[in-house]
Design an enzyme around this catalytic site. Sequence first.
Site: not given
Ligand code: ADP
Length: 498
Positions: A197, A271, A305, A402
């Site tokens: 995904k 990660e 990161c 961060e």
């Molecule tokens: P950032 O804060 O860097 O945007 P996120 O951690 O929000 O990164 O998102 C990283 C990935 O995790 C994306 O593919 C996002 O769609 C997915 N994501 C966001 N929320 C969830 C969740 N509750 N469970 C699983 N995947 C998630």
Amino acid sequence: TAVAEQAVHPAVREFVSGTKRLLIGGQWVNAASGRTFPTFDPATGEKITEVAHGAAEDVDRAVAAARRAFEDGPWSRTTPSERQRLIWRVGDLLLERAEQFAQLEALDNGKSVAVAQGVDVAWSADIFHYYAGWATKIEGRTITPSVPWIPGSQWHAYTLREPVGVCAQIIPWNFPLVMAAFKLAPALAAGNTVILKPAEQTPLTALLLGELFCEAGFPDGVVNILTGFGDAGAALAAHDDVDKVAFTGSTEVGKKIVDAAKGNLKKVSLELGGKSPNIVFADADLEAAIPGSANAWLFNHGQCCVAGTRLFVEESIFDEFTQGVAEFASQVKIGPGLDPTTQLGPLVSQEQLDRVTSYLRQGLADGARALTGGGRHGDSGYYVEPTVLVDVREDMSVVREEIFGPVVAAIPFSAEDGLAAAANDTEYGLAAGIWTRDISKAHRVAKQIKAGSVWVNCYNGFDTAIPFGGYKQSGWGRELGAEAIDLYTQTKAVNVAL
Ligand code: ADP
């Protein structure tokens, strides 16, 4: 749309000309709901194209396809050398289309097209080539058991390293293609099937990569690509028929993944975030340390990161050094990713622009001083000025949290004693840099740093063969190198009474 007026490869124009679909069981399909979502060019805020909005029902379909490919074959019957050839082919195809991938990455993510080609695409191809080699080298051990409580008995024991099964892989937007390669290559080398995904902000290069998997001849259902939002990721992490979830992203979402995975206790690797220290001693080679320490937080517009965002500088050179870093930062060329001379592109989204500028406002209000930068750059596109903050205190949010933008907080130190404690004063533990000409000091400090990667007289010193991952709240497990094969295999011990 965003692409119409830009100089892009005809294949890229063609790729974004229609709605992009999900790759499930070897077919390109619409989301079950029929819904789509837009993806934007961060240099202009304009829409690039629409992408299928995958959700729980699509997750079920993709997991079922991955399960069939894993259990019934042909993937489970594929030999290691066949896997090796297939994965190698993906690396080759990536290099053949390097320019298209680089342009698409620049368009969707905002990073410089030159960096996208020289780093993102080149490294992704290297990751596929490297793990192609691993497919034929995953081996167990033989063990000679004694079983002393059965006198006179004879045994022959060995271990098998088997794939974990159906793996869900959820990735972020900062290195869309590289993150896909990090996840897919070792999982496939070890014989797993995958549902990937991509992040909703940057789905396009993963979808183009999906075309390469079809072209390379991967059997249907081995690689499934499901575009969507956090709810799709959550459904994958919670799915009872998923054996492992691998996630790269924020620490906050990482904790949600752990929670979601509890139902069937699927394996989890993470990660996560960082707030990495980069330490410069007065005896460092400053000609290397100044640009190196600037790029430690400027690279990828600070959307790394591992970004070295806490810059510890020995007191005696603090003013000279921070001025040097500020001068370097103020001279980087800001512009759209598709301009090959751009050094610093826009942030990925309006949300990130708002987030980074709000940290800057807070830091300045708390009493930090900007040697250069301090706010938004221009008034269109999601650009932020590279910013060097001094006069910071350790309780400020710009020092603790961060930011994920081109912002560094510089902190003076007076002695090696106490330095590691200050550098380790963070909930994270992803990376660190050390600059000095004194090799004993470098190794002494490296040993005391609580982080998964330590770079001496360099920063961002990555290689596919070097394991990467976090201490503390920066994650679970190690990717890259031989360690990633461990993440995607499980050990079976067989003991035979002779
Ligand atoms: P950032 O804060 O860097 O945007 P996120 O951690 O929000 O990164 O998102 C990283 C990935 O995790 C994306 O593919 C996002 O769609 C997915 N994501 C966001 N929320 C969830 C969740 N509750 N469970 C699983 N995947 C998630």
